[in-house]
Write a protein that holds these residues in place. Structure first.
Motif, mmCIF file in Angstrom:
data_model
loop_
_atom_site.group_PDB
_atom_site.id
_atom_site.type_symbol
_atom_site.label_atom_id
_atom_site.label_comp_id
_atom_site.label_asym_id
_atom_site.label_seq_id
_atom_site.Cartn_x
_atom_site.Cartn_y
_atom_site.Cartn_z
ATOM 1 N N SER A 16 19.458 -12.118 2.768
ATOM 2 C CA SER A 16 18.624 -11.573 3.844
ATOM 3 C C SER A 16 18.569 -10.049 3.777
ATOM 4 N N HIS A 17 19.607 -9.417 3.237
ATOM 5 C CA HIS A 17 19.534 -7.971 2.969
ATOM 6 C C HIS A 17 18.455 -7.709 1.919
ATOM 7 N N ARG A 18 18.373 -8.592 0.928
ATOM 8 C CA ARG A 18 17.323 -8.475 -0.102
ATOM 9 C C ARG A 18 15.957 -8.624 0.549
ATOM 10 N N ALA A 19 15.826 -9.526 1.520
ATOM 11 C CA ALA A 19 14.551 -9.701 2.222
ATOM 12 C C ALA A 19 14.141 -8.402 2.916
ATOM 13 N N LEU A 20 15.102 -7.699 3.501
ATOM 14 C CA LEU A 20 14.805 -6.405 4.126
ATOM 15 C C LEU A 20 14.322 -5.389 3.098
ATOM 16 N N GLU A 21 14.951 -5.382 1.930
ATOM 17 C CA GLU A 21 14.536 -4.461 0.866
ATOM 18 C C GLU A 21 13.097 -4.741 0.438
ATOM 19 N N VAL A 22 12.778 -6.016 0.263
ATOM 20 C CA VAL A 22 11.424 -6.401 -0.146
ATOM 21 C C VAL A 22 10.423 -6.007 0.934
ATOM 22 N N MET A 23 10.781 -6.257 2.198
ATOM 23 C CA MET A 23 9.901 -5.873 3.307
ATOM 24 C C MET A 23 9.638 -4.378 3.292
ATOM 25 N N ARG A 24 10.682 -3.587 3.072
ATOM 26 C CA ARG A 24 10.513 -2.127 3.056
ATOM 27 C C ARG A 24 9.519 -1.702 1.983
ATOM 28 N N GLU A 25 9.593 -2.315 0.805
ATOM 29 C CA GLU A 25 8.661 -1.975 -0.271
ATOM 30 C C GLU A 25 7.229 -2.333 0.090
ATOM 31 N N ILE A 26 7.041 -3.505 0.670
ATOM 32 C CA ILE A 26 5.697 -3.934 1.048
ATOM 33 C C ILE A 26 5.174 -3.064 2.194
ATOM 34 N N ALA A 27 5.995 -2.846 3.203
ATOM 35 C CA ALA A 27 5.578 -2.063 4.367
ATOM 36 C C ALA A 27 5.291 -0.609 4.002
ATOM 37 N N GLN A 28 6.025 -0.083 3.032
ATOM 38 C CA GLN A 28 5.826 1.301 2.604
ATOM 39 C C GLN A 28 4.414 1.509 2.050
ATOM 40 N N SER A 29 3.853 0.482 1.431
ATOM 41 C CA SER A 29 2.507 0.610 0.871
ATOM 42 C C SER A 29 1.431 0.521 1.950
ATOM 43 N N ASN A 30 1.811 0.111 3.168
ATOM 44 C CA ASN A 30 0.869 0.030 4.268
ATOM 45 C C ASN A 30 1.572 0.442 5.567
ATOM 46 N N PRO A 31 1.550 1.733 5.900
ATOM 47 C CA PRO A 31 2.255 2.211 7.091
ATOM 48 C C PRO A 31 1.772 1.587 8.402
ATOM 49 N N ALA A 32 0.584 1.003 8.405
ATOM 50 C CA ALA A 32 0.074 0.365 9.624
ATOM 51 C C ALA A 32 0.581 -1.063 9.790
ATOM 52 N N ALA A 33 1.173 -1.622 8.740
ATOM 53 C CA ALA A 33 1.677 -2.994 8.820
ATOM 54 C C ALA A 33 2.797 -3.071 9.848
ATOM 55 N N GLU A 34 2.708 -4.052 10.717
ATOM 56 C CA GLU A 34 3.734 -4.253 11.739
ATOM 57 C C GLU A 34 4.834 -5.149 11.183
ATOM 58 N N VAL A 35 6.038 -4.987 11.709
ATOM 59 C CA VAL A 35 7.195 -5.749 11.247
ATOM 60 C C VAL A 35 7.882 -6.400 12.448
ATOM 61 N N VAL A 36 8.196 -7.677 12.293
ATOM 62 C CA VAL A 36 8.964 -8.406 13.297
ATOM 63 C C VAL A 36 10.254 -8.853 12.608
ATOM 64 N N LEU A 37 11.376 -8.317 13.067
ATOM 65 C CA LEU A 37 12.680 -8.667 12.522
ATOM 66 C C LEU A 37 13.307 -9.713 13.428
ATOM 67 N N VAL A 38 13.631 -10.885 12.870
ATOM 68 C CA VAL A 38 14.171 -11.955 13.697
ATOM 69 C C VAL A 38 15.521 -12.441 13.179
ATOM 70 N N HIS A 39 16.344 -12.808 14.123
ATOM 71 C CA HIS A 39 17.616 -13.470 13.829
ATOM 72 C C HIS A 39 17.619 -14.765 14.627
ATOM 73 N N VAL A 40 18.043 -15.840 13.986
ATOM 74 C CA VAL A 40 18.097 -17.130 14.663
ATOM 75 C C VAL A 40 19.528 -17.411 15.099
ATOM 76 N N MET A 41 19.675 -17.635 16.384
ATOM 77 C CA MET A 41 20.952 -18.081 16.927
ATOM 78 C C MET A 41 20.831 -19.581 17.126
ATOM 79 N N ARG A 42 21.401 -20.299 16.183
ATOM 80 C CA ARG A 42 21.284 -21.749 16.205
ATOM 81 C C ARG A 42 22.178 -22.318 17.302
ATOM 82 N N LEU A 43 21.570 -23.119 18.148
ATOM 83 C CA LEU A 43 22.303 -23.724 19.252
ATOM 84 C C LEU A 43 22.749 -25.128 18.866
#
Length: 143
Positions: A16-43
């Protein structure tokens, strides 16, 4: 750019740290792209004997939320953090992506279930159920 809103599922694992790295690369190419960071708390259904476990799960989820809030604050892109609570992580992730109008889900694959060494059970279920593009970030160097 084809991607306007990205959901990143994060659980603190190396993939999931790798997922953040990939997101940063994609988002960097489009500063207007919105990001939703989610964590699942499994009940899980727990009796009164497991009440202490419930407290630990909530504390862990809040620690990850604080970590994600710090990451969101550092991003140049508009970003928000959500903690999703429920019994089916895959459904929560897919439904959140739909509700938020995301056009990309990025997540890691822990590979602890599903097809061993390929996809974890949650990442497999998300790829199967999602109507939008899902990018699976594997642990390790990709360059």
């Amino acid at each position: 750019m084809w991607c306007h809103k990205i959901l990143v599922a994060y659980d603190g694992s190396a993939p999931s740290h790798r997922a953040l790295e990939v997101m940063r690369e994609i988002a960097q190419s489009n500063p207007a792209a919105e990001v939703v960071l989610v964590h699942v708390m499994r009940l899980f259904s727990s009796g009164s004997a497991a009440a202490g476990m419930d407290t630990v799960m909530v504390e862990d989820a809040m620690a990850i939320r604080r970590e994600l809030e710090a990451i969101a604050a550092e991003l140049p892109n508009p970003a928000e953090v959500k903690v999703l609570k429920g019994t089916s992580p895959a459904d929560l992730i897919v439904n959140c992506a739909k509700d938020e109008g995301c056009d990309l889900i990025i997540m890691g694959s822990r590979g602890q279930g599903g097809v061993k060494g390929f996809l974890g059970s949650v990442s497999y279920a998300v790829t199967k159920e999602s109507p939008i593009t899902v990018l699976i970030a594997k642990e390790g160097a990709y360059r």
